[in-house]
Design a protein around this motif. Structure first.
Motif, PDB file in Angstrom:
ATOM      1  N   LEU A 123      -5.637 -11.757   6.284  1.00 53.06           N
ATOM      2  CA  LEU A 123      -4.658 -12.081   7.328  1.00 53.06           C
ATOM      3  C   LEU A 123      -4.207 -10.819   8.060  1.00 53.06           C
ATOM      4  N   HIS A 124      -3.966  -9.784   7.280  1.00 53.82           N
ATOM      5  CA  HIS A 124      -3.531  -8.505   7.855  1.00 53.82           C
ATOM      6  C   HIS A 124      -4.583  -7.987   8.827  1.00 53.82           C
ATOM      7  N   ALA A 125      -5.857  -8.053   8.423  1.00 47.13           N
ATOM      8  CA  ALA A 125      -6.941  -7.553   9.277  1.00 47.13           C
ATOM      9  C   ALA A 125      -7.016  -8.354  10.576  1.00 47.13           C
ATOM     10  N   GLU A 126      -6.843  -9.676  10.469  1.00 49.81           N
ATOM     11  CA  GLU A 126      -6.918 -10.498  11.683  1.00 49.81           C
ATOM     12  C   GLU A 126      -5.767 -10.176  12.638  1.00 49.81           C
ATOM     13  N   ILE A 127      -4.570  -9.990  12.067  1.00 50.65           N
ATOM     14  CA  ILE A 127      -3.408  -9.688  12.915  1.00 50.65           C
ATOM     15  C   ILE A 127      -3.560  -8.312  13.559  1.00 50.65           C
ATOM     16  N   ALA A 128      -4.058  -7.350  12.786  1.00 47.45           N
ATOM     17  CA  ALA A 128      -4.273  -6.009  13.337  1.00 47.45           C
ATOM     18  C   ALA A 128      -5.263  -6.073  14.501  1.00 47.45           C
ATOM     19  N   LYS A 129      -6.294  -6.886  14.336  1.00 47.48           N
ATOM     20  CA  LYS A 129      -7.314  -7.029  15.367  1.00 47.48           C
ATOM     21  C   LYS A 129      -6.718  -7.675  16.619  1.00 47.48           C
ATOM     22  N   LEU A 130      -5.928  -8.734  16.414  1.00 45.07           N
ATOM     23  CA  LEU A 130      -5.286  -9.406  17.550  1.00 45.07           C
ATOM     24  C   LEU A 130      -4.339  -8.464  18.280  1.00 45.07           C
ATOM     25  N   ALA A 131      -3.726  -7.555  17.514  1.00 42.35           N
ATOM     26  CA  ALA A 131      -2.786  -6.602  18.121  1.00 42.35           C
ATOM     27  C   ALA A 131      -3.529  -5.451  18.794  1.00 42.35           C
ATOM     28  N   GLY A 132      -4.855  -5.460  18.635  1.00 41.89           N
ATOM     29  CA  GLY A 132      -5.661  -4.441  19.295  1.00 41.89           C
ATOM     30  C   GLY A 132      -5.722  -3.112  18.557  1.00 41.89           C
ATOM     31  N   THR A 133      -5.344  -3.126  17.269  1.00 42.56           N
ATOM     32  CA  THR A 133      -5.468  -1.894  16.490  1.00 42.56           C
ATOM     33  C   THR A 133      -6.644  -2.039  15.542  1.00 42.56           C
ATOM     34  N   GLU A 134      -7.143  -0.915  15.108  1.00 42.34           N
ATOM     35  CA  GLU A 134      -8.250  -0.942  14.165  1.00 42.34           C
ATOM     36  C   GLU A 134      -7.777  -1.539  12.848  1.00 42.34           C
ATOM     37  N   PRO A 135      -8.425  -2.587  12.355  1.00 41.15           N
ATOM     38  CA  PRO A 135      -7.962  -3.180  11.094  1.00 41.15           C
ATOM     39  C   PRO A 135      -8.378  -2.345   9.889  1.00 41.15           C
ATOM     40  N   SER A 136      -7.952  -1.082   9.871  1.00 42.04           N
ATOM     41  CA  SER A 136      -8.261  -0.250   8.705  1.00 42.04           C
ATOM     42  C   SER A 136      -7.133  -0.450   7.710  1.00 42.04           C
ATOM     43  N   GLY A 137      -7.129  -1.611   7.117  1.00 47.43           N
ATOM     44  CA  GLY A 137      -6.049  -1.969   6.199  1.00 47.43           C
ATOM     45  C   GLY A 137      -6.140  -1.189   4.905  1.00 47.43           C
ATOM     46  N   PRO A 138      -5.107  -1.300   4.081  1.00 47.91           N
ATOM     47  CA  PRO A 138      -5.130  -0.604   2.795  1.00 47.91           C
ATOM     48  C   PRO A 138      -6.157  -1.209   1.845  1.00 47.91           C
ATOM     49  N   ASP A 139      -6.522  -0.429   0.863  1.00 44.95           N
ATOM     50  CA  ASP A 139      -7.453  -0.859  -0.166  1.00 44.95           C
ATOM     51  C   ASP A 139      -6.821  -2.004  -0.963  1.00 44.95           C
ATOM     52  N   GLU A 140      -7.612  -3.010  -1.249  1.00 47.43           N
ATOM     53  CA  GLU A 140      -7.101  -4.178  -1.986  1.00 47.43           C
ATOM     54  C   GLU A 140      -6.494  -3.798  -3.333  1.00 47.43           C
ATOM     55  N   HIS A 141      -6.938  -2.673  -3.875  1.00 50.41           N
ATOM     56  CA  HIS A 141      -6.456  -2.304  -5.215  1.00 50.41           C
ATOM     57  C   HIS A 141      -5.282  -1.329  -5.149  1.00 50.41           C
ATOM     58  N   ALA A 142      -4.781  -1.097  -3.938  1.00 54.30           N
ATOM     59  CA  ALA A 142      -3.664  -0.158  -3.782  1.00 54.30           C
ATOM     60  C   ALA A 142      -2.443  -0.671  -4.541  1.00 54.30           C
ATOM     61  N   ARG A 143      -1.690   0.284  -5.075  1.00 49.09           N
ATOM     62  CA  ARG A 143      -0.425  -0.071  -5.716  1.00 49.09           C
ATOM     63  C   ARG A 143       0.522  -0.496  -4.600  1.00 49.09           C
ATOM     64  N   ASN A 144       1.382  -1.443  -4.855  1.00 47.61           N
ATOM     65  CA  ASN A 144       2.329  -1.886  -3.831  1.00 47.61           C
ATOM     66  C   ASN A 144       1.641  -2.331  -2.548  1.00 47.61           C
ATOM     67  N   LEU A 145       0.564  -3.078  -2.697  1.00 51.04           N
ATOM     68  CA  LEU A 145      -0.196  -3.553  -1.543  1.00 51.04           C
ATOM     69  C   LEU A 145       0.700  -4.304  -0.545  1.00 51.04           C
ATOM     70  N   SER A 146       1.623  -5.097  -1.069  1.00 48.86           N
ATOM     71  CA  SER A 146       2.504  -5.887  -0.192  1.00 48.86           C
ATOM     72  C   SER A 146       3.259  -4.973   0.775  1.00 48.86           C
ATOM     73  N   PHE A 147       3.748  -3.835   0.280  1.00 47.77           N
ATOM     74  CA  PHE A 147       4.494  -2.912   1.130  1.00 47.77           C
ATOM     75  C   PHE A 147       3.588  -2.292   2.186  1.00 47.77           C
ATOM     76  N   LEU A 148       2.379  -1.920   1.781  1.00 47.01           N
ATOM     77  CA  LEU A 148       1.457  -1.272   2.715  1.00 47.01           C
ATOM     78  C   LEU A 148       1.058  -2.232   3.830  1.00 47.01           C
ATOM     79  N   LEU A 149       0.823  -3.492   3.470  1.00 47.69           N
ATOM     80  CA  LEU A 149       0.445  -4.489   4.477  1.00 47.69           C
ATOM     81  C   LEU A 149       1.599  -4.740   5.448  1.00 47.69           C
ATOM     82  N   ALA A 150       2.793  -4.956   4.902  1.00 44.13           N
ATOM     83  CA  ALA A 150       3.947  -5.263   5.751  1.00 44.13           C
ATOM     84  C   ALA A 150       4.377  -4.042   6.561  1.00 44.13           C
ATOM     85  N   GLY A 151       4.220  -2.868   5.952  1.00 44.46           N
ATOM     86  CA  GLY A 151       4.686  -1.646   6.608  1.00 44.46           C
ATOM     87  C   GLY A 151       3.850  -1.218   7.788  1.00 44.46           C
TER      88      GLY A 151
END
Length: 196
Positions: A123-151
């Motif tokens: 979902l994060h990647a799709e929203i980033a793409k729609l917003a026109g930014t590169e969907p270089s989202g955080p690694d799925e195994h990142a600690r506190n993934l929820s914060f990184l996605l929302a932040g």
């Protein structure tokens, strides 16, 4: 922790692991940041609103000073580190300070469900793409993934503040997925309208 944490009230919510560039121009904050740099210590960011400041904030570590101006203003890059609760505010100095206690997640059995993680990242990647930014989202195994996605997205501040106060990564991820699913249809429509 008896020492006081310098507090920077801002109209934003800083989340752990998320970068935050700041432009420091007010004399009291120039003093505060200079002190933090000299003593290599963090400061706290708490959300300021018309109701005052939030009880839960996040410490910010200064990663670098990106620019210094002749008049003492500076641009700094900080990163959220850990959550804290404001126990008592101290107004002895020009800037606010607070006695704090660190907020930790409750010990929960197991990690968030794999499909929840995958869905949040998708979902994060799709929203980033729609917003026109590169969907270089955080690694799925990142600690506190929820914060990184929302932040990394310009989400509602009330939502980010409630995320900061939630003491379970699984519940936070669930909230992020629910929130992103709720805003996605509108973003898709807006994106379509842009291209038509």
């Amino acid at each position: 922790m008896s020492s006081l944490l310098p507090i920077f009230p801002l109209e934003l919510v800083l989340l752990p692991g998320v970068p935050l560039p700041l432009h420091i121009f007010e004399p009291r904050y120039k003093e505060m940041i200079a002190e933090c740099l000299e003593q290599k210590k963090p400061f706290g960011v708490v959300r300021a609103s018309s109701d005052g400041v939030a009880d839960i904030g996040c410490t910010a570590e200064i990663m670098s000073v990106t620019k210094k101006y002749d008049d003492g203003r500076m641009d700094i890059l900080t990163r959220g580190v850990e959550r804290f609760e404001v126990i008592q505010v101290n107004e002895d100095r020009e800037f606010l300070q607070a006695e704090i206690s660190v907020v930790e997640d409750e010990d929960e059995p197991g990690k968030p469900a794999e499909q929840m993680v995958t869905q949040a990242v998708r979902l994060h990647a799709e929203i980033a793409k729609l917003a026109g930014t590169e969907p270089s989202g955080p690694d799925e195994h990142a600690r506190n993934l929820s914060f990184l996605l929302a932040g990394s997205l310009p989400l509602d501040l009330d939502f980010k503040q409630s995320l900061l106060s939630t003491l379970s990564e699984a519940k936070r991820l669930e909230a992020v997925v629910g929130y992103l699913e709720a805003i996605l249809p509108g973003l898709r429509r807006a994106s379509k309208a842009r291209w038509n």
